[in-house]
Design an enzyme around this catalytic site. Structure first.
Site, short mmCIF file in Angstrom:
data_model
loop_
_atom_site.label_atom_id
_atom_site.label_comp_id
_atom_site.label_asym_id
_atom_site.label_seq_id
_atom_site.Cartn_x
_atom_site.Cartn_y
_atom_site.Cartn_z
N ASN A 9 0.87 -1.17 0.00
CA ASN A 9 0.00 0.00 0.00
C ASN A 9 0.91 1.22 0.00
O ASN A 9 1.45 1.60 1.03
CB ASN A 9 -0.89 -0.04 1.26
CG ASN A 9 -1.70 1.23 1.43
OD1 ASN A 9 -1.79 2.05 0.51
ND2 ASN A 9 -2.31 1.40 2.59
N TRP A 10 1.08 1.80 -1.18
CA TRP A 10 2.04 2.91 -1.31
C TRP A 10 1.51 4.20 -0.68
O TRP A 10 2.24 5.16 -0.54
CB TRP A 10 2.38 3.16 -2.79
CG TRP A 10 3.06 2.02 -3.48
CD1 TRP A 10 3.41 0.80 -2.95
CD2 TRP A 10 3.52 2.00 -4.84
NE1 TRP A 10 4.04 0.02 -3.89
CE2 TRP A 10 4.12 0.73 -5.06
CE3 TRP A 10 3.47 2.91 -5.89
CZ2 TRP A 10 4.67 0.37 -6.29
CZ3 TRP A 10 4.01 2.55 -7.12
CH2 TRP A 10 4.61 1.30 -7.32
N LYS A 11 0.24 4.21 -0.35
CA LYS A 11 -0.40 5.42 0.19
C LYS A 11 -0.13 6.61 -0.75
O LYS A 11 -0.03 6.41 -1.96
CB LYS A 11 0.05 5.68 1.63
CG LYS A 11 -0.16 4.43 2.51
CD LYS A 11 -0.03 4.68 3.96
CE LYS A 11 -0.26 3.38 4.72
NZ LYS A 11 -0.18 3.53 6.17
N HIS A 95 -9.58 1.34 4.78
CA HIS A 95 -8.31 1.54 5.49
C HIS A 95 -8.54 2.49 6.66
O HIS A 95 -9.34 3.42 6.56
CB HIS A 95 -7.25 2.10 4.53
CG HIS A 95 -5.88 2.09 5.15
ND1 HIS A 95 -5.47 3.07 6.02
CD2 HIS A 95 -4.85 1.21 5.05
CE1 HIS A 95 -4.23 2.78 6.42
NE2 HIS A 95 -3.84 1.66 5.85
N GLU A 97 -6.95 4.90 7.73
CA GLU A 97 -6.75 6.32 7.40
C GLU A 97 -7.99 6.89 6.72
O GLU A 97 -8.35 8.06 6.91
CB GLU A 97 -5.49 6.49 6.54
CG GLU A 97 -4.22 6.28 7.37
CD GLU A 97 -3.03 5.75 6.62
OE1 GLU A 97 -3.01 5.79 5.37
OE2 GLU A 97 -2.09 5.27 7.29
N GLU A 167 -5.59 -4.76 10.58
CA GLU A 167 -4.58 -3.71 10.76
C GLU A 167 -4.85 -2.96 12.06
O GLU A 167 -5.64 -2.00 12.08
CB GLU A 167 -4.62 -2.72 9.60
CG GLU A 167 -4.33 -3.35 8.25
CD GLU A 167 -3.69 -2.34 7.32
OE1 GLU A 167 -2.56 -2.58 6.89
OE2 GLU A 167 -4.31 -1.30 7.04
N GLY A 173 2.29 2.42 10.76
CA GLY A 173 3.24 3.52 10.60
C GLY A 173 3.95 3.92 11.89
O GLY A 173 4.60 4.95 11.95
N SER A 212 3.29 -2.01 10.38
CA SER A 212 4.74 -2.08 10.62
C SER A 212 5.33 -3.45 10.32
O SER A 212 6.28 -3.88 10.98
CB SER A 212 5.07 -1.64 12.05
OG SER A 212 4.64 -0.31 12.27
N GLY A 233 2.77 -0.94 4.34
CA GLY A 233 2.86 0.47 4.01
C GLY A 233 4.31 0.87 3.80
O GLY A 233 4.88 0.72 2.72
N GLY A 234 4.94 1.37 4.86
CA GLY A 234 6.30 1.92 4.77
C GLY A 234 7.28 1.00 4.06
O GLY A 234 8.05 1.44 3.20
P1 PGA Z 1 2.72 0.36 7.69
O1 PGA Z 1 1.26 0.60 7.04
O2 PGA Z 1 3.25 -0.90 7.13
O3 PGA Z 1 3.52 1.59 7.29
O4 PGA Z 1 2.51 0.29 9.17
C1 PGA Z 1 0.39 -0.46 6.83
C2 PGA Z 1 -0.92 0.05 6.26
O5 PGA Z 1 -1.36 1.14 6.65
O6 PGA Z 1 -1.53 -0.61 5.40
#
Ligand code: PGA
Length: 252
Positions: A9-11, A95, A97, A167, A173, A212, A233-234
């Site tokens: 997930n590149w956001k 998600h 967010e 999640e 994050g 994470s 994500g990251g």
């Molecule tokens: P993260 O994000 O790996 O940076 O914690 C995961 C996500 O939000 O899908």
């Protein structure tokens, strides 16, 4: 036998040049595997370019969000059919967010899930509790409600072609990762909730962990019986970091 799904997930990160480098690095380093599916979810403007760069490779393409409507006067929105048209197979819905920053209720998430499924996309439904909810012992209540909202709107059969991502919000994050046992307990709960409605679907549905995840902790998480991959994500923004996770999945 469920296959693993490792999803990036590149956001809201990247640009044309960095995306090209990232995709080139992923396809160069990825070993084909019968047991691990790989998915990347770039920001919307780059979907078509990434799709064309993935041509001839097995890496799947997904979007990060979708409208609950099929078409029409919804300025700024993107219909599920459009995502199919540019080559997406998956779309992330709900998600944390989106829920927290854009006010998406579980009902909206359920409508998006249905729109995605109706268009032939595989929805990746995100669920998860906040730190306060976990500390209050509410994890199963919260996750159960997020799941139930979709099941009530869409029925259980659609989960035959859907993915669930657990999640925990406190792990996204933050560098703070759920322990394999903590994650497994919630994954088991999710599978049991599905099994209570349909055991065959429960046995087949991929349940990803997100929060994470990285090369160093992927093996422990992915070795758990009900963890079928990761939503990353990251660590999905650097090819080497992402590939470390796909390698961990391939080693299991
Ligand atoms: P993260 O994000 O790996 O940076 O914690 C995961 C996500 O939000 O899908």
């Amino acid at each position: 036998m469920r296959r693993f799904l490792v999803a990036g997930n590149w956001k809201m990160n990247g640009d044309s040049r960095r995306n090209r480098e990232l995709v080139a690095g992923i396809v160069a380093g990825l070993q084909d595997s019968a047991t691990v599916e790989v998915l990347v979810c770039p920001p919307l403007p780059y979907l078509a370019a990434v799709k064309s760069q993935l041509s001839g490779h097995s890496v799947l393409l997904g979007a990060q969000n979708v409208s609950e409507h099929a078409q029409g006067a919804y300025t700024g929105e993107t219909a599920a059919g459009m995502l199919v048209d540019v080559g997406c197979s998956h779309v992330i819905v709900g998600h944390s967010e989106r829920r927290a920053l854009y006010g998406e209720s579980s009902n909206v998430v359920a409508s998006k899930f249905r729109a995605a499924a109706d268009a032939g996309l595989i929805p990746v439904l995100c669920v998860g509790e906040t730190l306060a909810e976990r500390e209050a012992g509410q994890t199963e209540v919260v996750v159960g409600q997020q799941l139930a909202a979709v099941v009530e709107t869409c029925g259980i059969a659609v989960f035959g072609r859907a993915v669930i991502a657990y999640e925990p919000v406190w792990a996204i994050g933050t560098g703070k990762v759920a322990s394999p046992d903590e994650a497994q307990a919630v994954h088991r709960f999710i599978r049991d909730e599905i099994a209570a409605r349909d055991e065959t679907i429960a046995a087949g549905v991929q349940i990803l962990y997100g929060g994470s995840m990285k090369g160093e902790n992927a093996d422990g998480l992915l070795s758990m019986p009900d963890i079928d991959g990761g939503l990353i994500g990251g660590a999905s923004l650097k090819a080497a970091d992402f590939l470390a996770i796909t390698k961990a999945a391939q080693g299991i």
